[in-house]
Scaffold this motif. Structure first.
Motif, PDB file in Angstrom:
ATOM      1  N   LEU A   1       5.956  27.860  16.489  1.00  0.00           N
ATOM      2  CA  LEU A   1       6.430  28.736  17.552  1.00  0.00           C
ATOM      3  C   LEU A   1       7.566  28.104  18.345  1.00  0.00           C
ATOM      4  O   LEU A   1       8.561  28.761  18.655  1.00  0.00           O
ATOM      5  CB  LEU A   1       5.259  29.072  18.483  1.00  0.00           C
ATOM      6  CG  LEU A   1       5.528  30.018  19.633  1.00  0.00           C
ATOM      7  CD1 LEU A   1       5.881  31.405  19.125  1.00  0.00           C
ATOM      8  CD2 LEU A   1       4.313  30.096  20.537  1.00  0.00           C
TER       9      LEU A   1
ATOM     10  N   ARG B   1       0.569  40.728  20.373  1.00  0.00           N
ATOM     11  CA  ARG B   1       0.447  40.919  21.807  1.00  0.00           C
ATOM     12  C   ARG B   1       1.551  40.102  22.458  1.00  0.00           C
ATOM     13  O   ARG B   1       1.478  38.889  22.499  1.00  0.00           O
ATOM     14  CB  ARG B   1      -0.924  40.418  22.236  1.00  0.00           C
ATOM     15  CG  ARG B   1      -1.408  40.863  23.555  1.00  0.00           C
ATOM     16  CD  ARG B   1      -2.834  40.421  23.788  1.00  0.00           C
ATOM     17  NE  ARG B   1      -3.056  39.063  23.318  1.00  0.00           N
ATOM     18  CZ  ARG B   1      -4.202  38.414  23.466  1.00  0.00           C
ATOM     19  NH1 ARG B   1      -5.210  38.994  24.042  1.00  0.00           N
ATOM     20  NH2 ARG B   1      -4.345  37.189  23.033  1.00  0.00           N
ATOM     21  N   GLY B   2       2.588  40.770  22.902  1.00  0.00           N
ATOM     22  CA  GLY B   2       3.695  40.041  23.518  1.00  0.00           C
ATOM     23  C   GLY B   2       4.370  39.095  22.557  1.00  0.00           C
ATOM     24  O   GLY B   2       4.850  38.057  22.935  1.00  0.00           O
TER      25      GLY B   2
ATOM     26  N   LEU C   1       2.973  37.353  20.219  1.00  0.00           N
ATOM     27  CA  LEU C   1       2.063  36.328  19.724  1.00  0.00           C
ATOM     28  C   LEU C   1       0.901  36.980  18.990  1.00  0.00           C
ATOM     29  O   LEU C   1       0.512  38.094  19.320  1.00  0.00           O
ATOM     30  CB  LEU C   1       1.522  35.480  20.888  1.00  0.00           C
ATOM     31  CG  LEU C   1       2.538  34.608  21.598  1.00  0.00           C
ATOM     32  CD1 LEU C   1       1.922  33.968  22.830  1.00  0.00           C
ATOM     33  CD2 LEU C   1       3.075  33.543  20.673  1.00  0.00           C
TER      34      LEU C   1
ATOM     35  N   ALA D   1       4.821  28.873  28.615  1.00  0.00           N
ATOM     36  CA  ALA D   1       6.227  28.983  28.215  1.00  0.00           C
ATOM     37  C   ALA D   1       7.055  29.660  29.313  1.00  0.00           C
ATOM     38  O   ALA D   1       8.174  29.224  29.613  1.00  0.00           O
ATOM     39  CB  ALA D   1       6.340  29.753  26.907  1.00  0.00           C
ATOM     40  N   GLU D   2       6.511  30.712  29.914  1.00  0.00           N
ATOM     41  CA  GLU D   2       7.220  31.403  30.996  1.00  0.00           C
ATOM     42  C   GLU D   2       7.443  30.479  32.184  1.00  0.00           C
ATOM     43  O   GLU D   2       8.504  30.501  32.808  1.00  0.00           O
ATOM     44  CB  GLU D   2       6.455  32.652  31.416  1.00  0.00           C
ATOM     45  CG  GLU D   2       6.520  33.759  30.376  1.00  0.00           C
ATOM     46  CD  GLU D   2       5.587  34.927  30.657  1.00  0.00           C
ATOM     47  OE1 GLU D   2       4.767  34.847  31.616  1.00  0.00           O
ATOM     48  OE2 GLU D   2       5.670  35.922  29.918  1.00  0.00           O
TER      49      GLU D   2
ATOM     50  N   PRO E   1      -3.382  32.593  23.153  1.00  0.00           N
ATOM     51  CA  PRO E   1      -1.998  33.089  23.197  1.00  0.00           C
ATOM     52  C   PRO E   1      -1.538  33.438  24.616  1.00  0.00           C
ATOM     53  O   PRO E   1      -0.383  33.198  24.954  1.00  0.00           O
ATOM     54  CB  PRO E   1      -2.021  34.324  22.307  1.00  0.00           C
ATOM     55  CG  PRO E   1      -3.173  34.119  21.394  1.00  0.00           C
ATOM     56  CD  PRO E   1      -4.186  33.342  22.187  1.00  0.00           C
ATOM     57  N   SER E   2      -2.415  33.979  25.431  1.00  0.00           N
ATOM     58  CA  SER E   2      -2.044  34.318  26.807  1.00  0.00           C
ATOM     59  C   SER E   2      -1.686  33.068  27.599  1.00  0.00           C
ATOM     60  O   SER E   2      -0.709  33.064  28.358  1.00  0.00           O
ATOM     61  CB  SER E   2      -3.189  35.050  27.503  1.00  0.00           C
ATOM     62  OG  SER E   2      -3.460  36.258  26.853  1.00  0.00           O
TER      63      SER E   2
ATOM     64  N   VAL F   1      -0.602  30.233  26.349  1.00  0.00           N
ATOM     65  CA  VAL F   1       0.646  29.703  25.786  1.00  0.00           C
ATOM     66  C   VAL F   1       1.831  30.474  26.364  1.00  0.00           C
ATOM     67  O   VAL F   1       2.844  29.885  26.750  1.00  0.00           O
ATOM     68  CB  VAL F   1       0.634  29.768  24.245  1.00  0.00           C
ATOM     69  CG1 VAL F   1       1.991  29.390  23.675  1.00  0.00           C
ATOM     70  CG2 VAL F   1      -0.454  28.853  23.687  1.00  0.00           C
ATOM     71  N   ARG F   2       1.704  31.787  26.459  1.00  0.00           N
ATOM     72  CA  ARG F   2       2.776  32.613  27.006  1.00  0.00           C
ATOM     73  C   ARG F   2       3.039  32.237  28.463  1.00  0.00           C
ATOM     74  O   ARG F   2       4.192  32.058  28.865  1.00  0.00           O
ATOM     75  CB  ARG F   2       2.431  34.091  26.902  1.00  0.00           C
ATOM     76  CG  ARG F   2       3.561  34.998  27.365  1.00  0.00           C
ATOM     77  CD  ARG F   2       3.252  36.481  27.291  1.00  0.00           C
ATOM     78  NE  ARG F   2       2.646  36.889  26.040  1.00  0.00           N
ATOM     79  CZ  ARG F   2       1.337  37.164  25.897  1.00  0.00           C
ATOM     80  NH1 ARG F   2       0.517  37.085  26.924  1.00  0.00           N
ATOM     81  NH2 ARG F   2       0.854  37.534  24.730  1.00  0.00           N
ATOM     82  N   ILE F   3       1.982  32.088  29.254  1.00  0.00           N
ATOM     83  CA  ILE F   3       2.135  31.705  30.659  1.00  0.00           C
ATOM     84  C   ILE F   3       2.807  30.342  30.778  1.00  0.00           C
ATOM     85  O   ILE F   3       3.713  30.144  31.595  1.00  0.00           O
ATOM     86  CB  ILE F   3       0.768  31.722  31.370  1.00  0.00           C
ATOM     87  CG1 ILE F   3       0.282  33.166  31.499  1.00  0.00           C
ATOM     88  CG2 ILE F   3       0.826  31.027  32.730  1.00  0.00           C
ATOM     89  CD1 ILE F   3      -1.181  33.290  31.889  1.00  0.00           C
TER      90      ILE F   3
END
Length: 73
Positions: A25, A9-10, A12, A63-64, A56-57, A59-61
């Motif tokens: 990562l 998912r994206g 991740l 990092a962004e 994971p969501s 973590v993505r936010i």
């Protein structure tokens, strides 16, 4: 039926991440991940009993946001 490999998912994994995943990562030592947690500067994590997990969501936010902050600086 689910495949043996986790769906991505994206970029991740579609599962909660463990500290070792976060270290791999971002290419940082595992101790850095624990220091981020202690200083509240890293991706938000949560405990499941004594085990630390990361969504994971989230973590993505995180990092962004770090990338956006760096570009704005």
């Amino acid at each position: 039926m689910a495949s043996a490999t986790a769906a991505l998912r994206g970029g991740l994994p579609d599962r909660y991440l463990i500290p070792e995943d976060i270290a791999a990562l971002f290419g940082v030592p595992l101790e850095t991940v624990y220091q981020w947690r202690k200083k509240r500067t890293g991706p938000p994590g949560f405990r499941v009993g004594k085990h630390l997990r990361y969504d994971p969501s989230a973590v993505r936010i995180w990092a962004e946001q770090r990338m956006a902050d760096d570009i704005a600086a």
